[in-house]
Design a protein around this motif. Structure first.
Motif, mmCIF file in Angstrom:
data_model
loop_
_atom_site.group_PDB
_atom_site.id
_atom_site.type_symbol
_atom_site.label_atom_id
_atom_site.label_comp_id
_atom_site.label_asym_id
_atom_site.label_seq_id
_atom_site.Cartn_x
_atom_site.Cartn_y
_atom_site.Cartn_z
ATOM 1 N N ILE A 36 2.148 133.998 83.314
ATOM 2 C CA ILE A 36 1.580 132.854 82.852
ATOM 3 C C ILE A 36 1.542 131.777 83.547
ATOM 4 C CG2 ILE A 36 1.318 131.330 80.766
ATOM 5 C CD1 ILE A 36 2.495 133.351 78.931
ATOM 6 N N LEU A 38 1.286 128.180 84.903
ATOM 7 C CA LEU A 38 1.179 126.779 84.315
ATOM 8 C C LEU A 38 0.594 125.823 85.297
ATOM 9 C CD1 LEU A 38 5.024 126.854 83.510
ATOM 10 C CD2 LEU A 38 3.212 127.443 81.948
ATOM 11 N N LYS A 87 1.053 128.810 71.596
ATOM 12 C CA LYS A 87 0.610 127.919 72.725
ATOM 13 C C LYS A 87 1.523 126.652 72.784
ATOM 14 C CE LYS A 87 -4.149 129.532 72.937
ATOM 15 N NZ LYS A 87 -4.006 130.629 73.069
ATOM 16 N N ILE A 90 4.233 126.072 75.597
ATOM 17 C CA ILE A 90 3.747 126.283 76.918
ATOM 18 C C ILE A 90 2.967 124.823 77.219
ATOM 19 C CG2 ILE A 90 2.073 127.740 78.433
ATOM 20 C CD1 ILE A 90 2.914 130.050 76.893
ATOM 21 N N PRO A 118 -3.207 129.003 78.061
ATOM 22 C CA PRO A 118 -2.150 129.757 78.569
ATOM 23 C C PRO A 118 -2.649 131.239 78.042
ATOM 24 C CG PRO A 118 -1.319 128.396 76.980
ATOM 25 C CD PRO A 118 -2.642 127.855 77.119
#
Length: 191
Positions: A36, A38, A87, A90, A118
């Motif tokens: 994932i 960022l 989510k 994140i 994400p």
């Protein structure tokens, strides 16, 4: 800067990506690794030590969190991905990383890209026929997974090398809260 799933889930996603690549003639799907994203950025290597110091400081203050995955989503006409259903943590992590925006900005044309949706990419840069055919299947298909995000992973690659990433550092999420120093009172000085 990315989050990565634990080994078993990583392999489950790799197998799915290989299946996608074979079924829809999409070699790129099998080559990209599960993660994932960022934040993506370009910066001179000379800035690496300062960037690492800042990222370590941020990671030290973040709590580990659970990441839940469920089914599939798409960016119409070109990308199919695994949905992240949890989510909030994140997005909060990305928000904390935004404090590095000026440090990560290469120049006015190359600003850091902080990810606001994400996801784990299954396949990207799809041709229209690949997307249409695959989305027909994956929009109806089920997938679940979960993992603990215990660390942030900083990766780098040389300009022009689109396929090889080098691991710079795993930064543990320590959950340390900044400690406010108590101000002594006059009586404490003599006790």
């Amino acid at each position: 800067m990315v989050l990565h799933p634990h080994e078993d889930l990583w392999h489950k996603i790799i197998d799915l990506k290989k299946e996608f690549a074979a079924r829809y003639d999409c070699e790129l799907a099998a080559k990209s690794l599960p993660h994932i994203t960022l934040v993506k950025f370009i910066q001179y290597e000379i800035a690496e030590a300062r960037i690492l110091q800042r990222f370590r400081s941020i990671a030290a203050q973040l709590q580990p969190f659970k990441v839940e995955l469920g089914n599939f989503g798409s960016f119409p006409s070109h990308t199919i991905y695994i949905n992240v259903t949890s989510k909030t943590s994140i997005v909060q992590t990305v928000r904390a990383l935004r404090d590095t925006q000026r440090l990560l900005q290469f120049d006015k044309d190359n600003k850091p890209h902080f990810i606001t949706t994400p996801h784990i990419t299954l396949a990207r840069k799809l041709q229209p026929w690949q997307y249409e055919k695959a989305w027909q299947e994956f929009s109806q298909r089920n997938f679940t997974g979960r993992f603990m995000a215990n660390d942030l992973l900083l990766l780098k690659r040389r300009m022009g090398n689109k396929s090889y990433y080098q691991t710079v550092e795993h930064m543990q999420l320590c959950g340390a809260q900044p400690v406010a120093l108590a101000q002594p009172t006059q009586g404490d000085l003599f006790g």
